[in-house]
Motif scaffolding. Structure first.
Motif, PDB file in Angstrom:
ATOM      1  N   PHE A 157       0.843  -1.205   0.000  1.00 44.55           N
ATOM      2  CA  PHE A 157       0.000   0.000   0.000  1.00 44.55           C
ATOM      3  C   PHE A 157       0.880   1.258   0.000  1.00 44.55           C
ATOM      4  N   VAL A 158       1.924   1.221   0.814  1.00 44.74           N
ATOM      5  CA  VAL A 158       2.832   2.370   0.891  1.00 44.74           C
ATOM      6  C   VAL A 158       3.586   2.547  -0.425  1.00 44.74           C
ATOM      7  N   THR A 159       4.077   1.443  -0.967  1.00 45.88           N
ATOM      8  CA  THR A 159       4.814   1.507  -2.229  1.00 45.88           C
ATOM      9  C   THR A 159       3.936   2.090  -3.342  1.00 45.88           C
ATOM     10  N   ARG A 160       2.673   1.677  -3.379  1.00 43.34           N
ATOM     11  CA  ARG A 160       1.749   2.202  -4.398  1.00 43.34           C
ATOM     12  C   ARG A 160       1.504   3.692  -4.181  1.00 43.34           C
ATOM     13  N   ALA A 161       1.334   4.104  -2.938  1.00 44.99           N
ATOM     14  CA  ALA A 161       1.118   5.519  -2.659  1.00 44.99           C
ATOM     15  C   ALA A 161       2.323   6.349  -3.079  1.00 44.99           C
ATOM     16  N   CYS A 162       3.527   5.832  -2.846  1.00 45.59           N
ATOM     17  CA  CYS A 162       4.731   6.541  -3.265  1.00 45.59           C
ATOM     18  C   CYS A 162       4.786   6.666  -4.785  1.00 45.59           C
TER      19      CYS A 162
ATOM     20  N   ALA B 188      11.633   6.362   2.694  1.00 41.74           N
ATOM     21  CA  ALA B 188      12.905   6.929   2.247  1.00 41.74           C
ATOM     22  C   ALA B 188      13.479   6.113   1.091  1.00 41.74           C
ATOM     23  N   HIS B 189      13.370   4.802   1.183  1.00 41.16           N
ATOM     24  CA  HIS B 189      13.847   3.943   0.100  1.00 41.16           C
ATOM     25  C   HIS B 189      13.066   4.213  -1.191  1.00 41.16           C
ATOM     26  N   GLU B 190      11.754   4.291  -1.083  1.00 46.91           N
ATOM     27  CA  GLU B 190      10.928   4.485  -2.272  1.00 46.91           C
ATOM     28  C   GLU B 190      11.218   5.808  -2.970  1.00 46.91           C
TER      29      GLU B 190
END
Length: 351
Positions: free
Chosen positions: A111-116, A152-154
Motif C-alpha cells: 500500500f505504501v509503495t503504491r502511494a509513493c 525513504a527507500h521508495e
C-alpha cells in the motif's frame, strides 16, 4: 459534485496499514464521520476494499456500498459519506483481526509503495499512513525497520528524520527503530550534522530560520562533563558548533530531562532527540491522540498516526480515529507548501 468541479485541494493517499489491526476501522470512521476534512483535501484510500467493507459493516454497522473502488485518484469525487479506494493487490477478506498475518504485512508495505508511486507521478500531493505491524511486514518479505525507512527507500533519499509533532512543537530523531546499543553508535557526527541541517531547513521553510533548536544530550545530564559518557562532548557539542557556524541556531547538548519539559511548556519549538524512546515516550505521554508523525526529508509530505496497530482491540469498534483525522488535517495544511520544505531540506538552505 464531480471530480472536475471540485475545489483545488490537495489529493491525499491514505494507506490502510495492516488490515489485521485498527487501520480499516479508523480509516472508515475518519472518512465517514468527518466530512469537514473534504473541504481541505481529497482523501483517497490506497488499500483493500474488502477490508474496508468488513470494517464498515461489522464495526460501524453501515452499508458496505459506501466503499467504492476507483481506478486512479483523479476519478475520486470526494463525495461525503463515501470511501473511495484504489485497490492494491488481491482481496484480504480472509485475514482475521488481531492475528499476525504474512499476507497483511505484505499488503501493508505494498500500500505504501503504491502511494509513493502515485506521488512520484503527481497523482497525489501527500501521503497519510495508518499503522502497520513491523513483524508482519517482515514476515511478508519486506525487511524495513518501519514506515519511515520504507518511504525513504521508495523516494531514494538518504537524509531524513522521523518527526513527532503536536501543534507547533517538533521532535526530530537522530535514530529511531534500532536497538539502544545501535542508537548510541548511530549518534555520530555525520548523522547529527545531517539532521541539524534538516531541522534548520524545515524551520526556514516554515518562516522561522532563526528559531533556536534544542539538542538533547545522549547521556544523563548531557554527560555531566564526561562523568556519564563522552558522546555528548565528543559528538554532539562539536556538531552543534558546526551547525551554528553554518547559520543554524542549534543549542546544546542539553539534559533531556530539562529540555523536553521546557519544550512542552513552550520554550522550544524545535527539538532534536537522540533515540526513539527519548522522544516517543514523553511525547506520547503528554500528547496522546493530539500528536502525529511527519517524515521530513521526502519530496512529498507524509504524515502518520503516532500509535500502532492495536491488535488487542481491532474489530471491536472502540479504536479512536482522532490521530488519523489530525494526520490528514496536518498533511492537507503542509502539502501546498511542501515543495519549499523539500527544496530547502534537499539543498541544506537555512533561509
Amino acid at each position: 459534485m464531480t471530480a472536475a468541479t471540485q475545489p483545488q485541494v490537495p489529493t491525499l493517499a491514505l494507506t490502510l496499514g495492516d488490515v489485521a489491526g485498527i487501520g480499516p476501522e479508523i480509516t472508515a470512521r475518519t472518512l465517514l464521520t468527518h466530512d469537514e476534512l473534504r473541504g481541505s483535501c481529497r482523501p483517497v484510500v490506497v488499500g483493500d476494499a474488502d477490508a474496508l467493507r468488513r470494517a464498515v459493516t461489522g464495526v460501524l454497522g453501515l452499508d458496505p456500498a459506501v466503499v467504492r473502488v476507483v481506478d486512479r485518484p483523479a476519478d475520486a469525487t470526494n463525495e461525503p459519506g463515501v470511501i473511495e479506494v484504489v485497490q492494491e493487490g488481491p482481496s484480504l477478506a480472509h485475514v482475521p483481526y488481531g492475528e499476525l498475518s504474512r499476507d497483511a504485512g505484505d499488503a501493508a508495505a505494498r500500500f505504501v509503495t503504491r502511494a509513493c508511486a502515485l506521488a512520484r507521478t503527481g497523482e497525489v500531493d501527500g501521503i497519510v499512513t495508518a499503522p502497520l505491524n513491523k513483524a508482519a511486514m517482515h514476515a511478508g518479505g519486506h525487511p524495513w525497520p518501519g514506515h519511515t525507512e520504507l518511504l525513504a527507500h521508495e523516494f531514494g533519499v538518504d537524509n531524513f528524520s522521523l518527526v513527532l509533532s503536536a501543534g507547533e512543537l517538533y521532535f526530530f530523531h537522530l535514530t529511531t527503530h534500532v536497538s539502544l546499543r545501535d542508537a548510541i553508535t548511530g549518534v555520530d557526527a555525520e548523522r547529527t550534522d545531517n539532521v541539524l541541517r534538516l531541522v534548520g531547513s524545515f524551520a526556514g521553510a516554515l518562516g522561522s530560520p532563526d528559531e533556536p533548536i534544542g539538542v538533547a544530550g545522549l547521556n544523563p545530564h548531557a554527560g555531566e562533563n564526561r562523568l556519564f559518557g563522552d558522546e555528548d562532548a565528543d559528538v554532539l557539542e562539536p556538531a552543534v558548533q558546526r551547525a551554528r557556524a553554518a547559520g543554524i541556531n542549534a543549542v546544546g547538548p542539553l539534559p533531556a530531562d530539562a529540555l523536553i519539559p521546557q519544550a512542552v511548556g513552550g520554550k522550544w519549538r524545535f527539538v532534536v532527540v537522540c533515540y526513539h524512546d527519548q522522544g516517543h515516550a514523553p511525547f506520547k505521554a503528554v500528547y496522546g491522540d493530539d500528536g502525529v508523525n511527519i517524515t521530513v526529508g521526502l519530496p512529498v509530505v507524509r504524515v502518520s498516526v503516532d500509535h500502532g496497530t492495536a491488535f488487542d482491540i481491532a474489530g471491536k469498534g472502540i479504536a479512536r480515529e482522532a490521530s488519523l483525522v489530525l494526520a490528514a488535517r496536518r498533511a492537507a495544511e503542509l502539502a501546498p507548501g511542501w515543495h519549499q520544505v523539500w527544496e530547502t531540506a534537499r539543498t541544506g538552505a537555512t533561509s
